[in-house]
Design a protein around this motif. Structure first.
Motif, mmCIF file in Angstrom:
data_model
loop_
_atom_site.group_PDB
_atom_site.id
_atom_site.type_symbol
_atom_site.label_atom_id
_atom_site.label_comp_id
_atom_site.label_asym_id
_atom_site.label_seq_id
_atom_site.Cartn_x
_atom_site.Cartn_y
_atom_site.Cartn_z
ATOM 1 N N GLU A 1 0.832 -1.212 0.000
ATOM 2 C CA GLU A 1 0.000 0.000 0.000
ATOM 3 C C GLU A 1 0.860 1.253 0.000
ATOM 4 N N GLN A 2 1.931 1.250 0.786
ATOM 5 C CA GLN A 2 2.820 2.414 0.848
ATOM 6 C C GLN A 2 3.504 2.637 -0.504
ATOM 7 N N ILE A 3 3.987 1.568 -1.099
ATOM 8 C CA ILE A 3 4.662 1.677 -2.395
ATOM 9 C C ILE A 3 3.677 2.088 -3.483
ATOM 10 N N GLU A 4 2.444 1.585 -3.413
ATOM 11 C CA GLU A 4 1.420 2.002 -4.391
ATOM 12 C C GLU A 4 1.218 3.516 -4.350
ATOM 13 N N VAL A 5 1.228 4.099 -3.171
ATOM 14 C CA VAL A 5 1.078 5.550 -3.046
ATOM 15 C C VAL A 5 2.226 6.248 -3.766
ATOM 16 N N ILE A 6 3.441 5.763 -3.556
ATOM 17 C CA ILE A 6 4.617 6.372 -4.175
ATOM 18 C C ILE A 6 4.575 6.220 -5.699
ATOM 19 N N VAL A 7 4.216 5.045 -6.184
ATOM 20 C CA VAL A 7 4.131 4.788 -7.633
ATOM 21 C C VAL A 7 3.017 5.621 -8.252
ATOM 22 N N THR A 8 1.885 5.730 -7.583
ATOM 23 C CA THR A 8 0.768 6.533 -8.091
ATOM 24 C C THR A 8 1.157 8.004 -8.157
ATOM 25 N N ARG A 9 1.842 8.492 -7.131
ATOM 26 C CA ARG A 9 2.324 9.877 -7.162
ATOM 27 C C ARG A 9 3.232 10.113 -8.372
#
Length: 169
Positions: free
Chosen positions: A110-118
């Motif tokens: 979930e944390q990495i998804e936020v970074i990738v989405t950003r």
């Protein structure tokens, strides 16, 4: 029940925890604990999962490389700490079916998804989440569990640098 475990751990230490002691603090019978968790280790595993849950979204540092490096440094710092290693052991030891370990993995995803989405929102190229897990998180966790020497912010940055290639090192 989680609150009772946290309170007692702070008061008497982890090695002194017992199901009857925890049940008494929580105001239930020991059989209630055994029915829900099976044994002390499963209860400690469940508590550890909650303690490993991130408190918020990863910081926004302006670009993918900076966001991922900052997150990786924080992740490594938390997970490699004595408390982080103890919680990781608890999660794994008290979870023969792997559900709690899967929940912890989902937190990182979930944390990495936020970074990738950003990164996508900023029109930046970024690897997919699984590639980040394989290149950054997996080596960290292996080292945390089996070879904990040399785990510092520079190690986290090196992993991110290897993932992103020479242009971002």
């Amino acid at each position: 029940m989680h609150g009772a475990v946290r309170e007692l751990e702070a008061e008497v230490g982890r090695d002194s925890l017992t199901v009857p002691l925890i049940a008494q603090r929580a105001g239930v019978t020991p059989s209630t604990v055994y029915r829900r968790w099976g044994d002390l280790q499963e209860l400690l595993s469940d508590v550890a999962v909650e303690r490993l849950r991130p408190e918020g979204a990863p910081g926004d540092h302006g670009d993918f490389s900076a966001d991922l490096a900052a997150w990786a440094e924080q992740f490594l710092d938390e997970m490699a700490s004595p408390a982080g290693r103890a919680y990781t052991r608890d999660v794994l030891l008290g979870d023969p079916e792997g559900g709690n370990a899967g929940r912890c993995s989902a937190y990182a995803v979930e944390q990495i998804e936020v970074i990738v989405t950003r990164a996508a929102d900023r029109d930046e190229a970024a690897p997919d989440v699984e590639t980040v897990i394989d290149a950054v998180v997996a080596p960290m966790m292996y080292r945390i569990l089996f070879r904990p020497d040399g785990l510092d912010a520079a190690y986290a940055r090196r992993l991110v640098g290897r993932l992103l290639g020479p242009a971002d090192q």
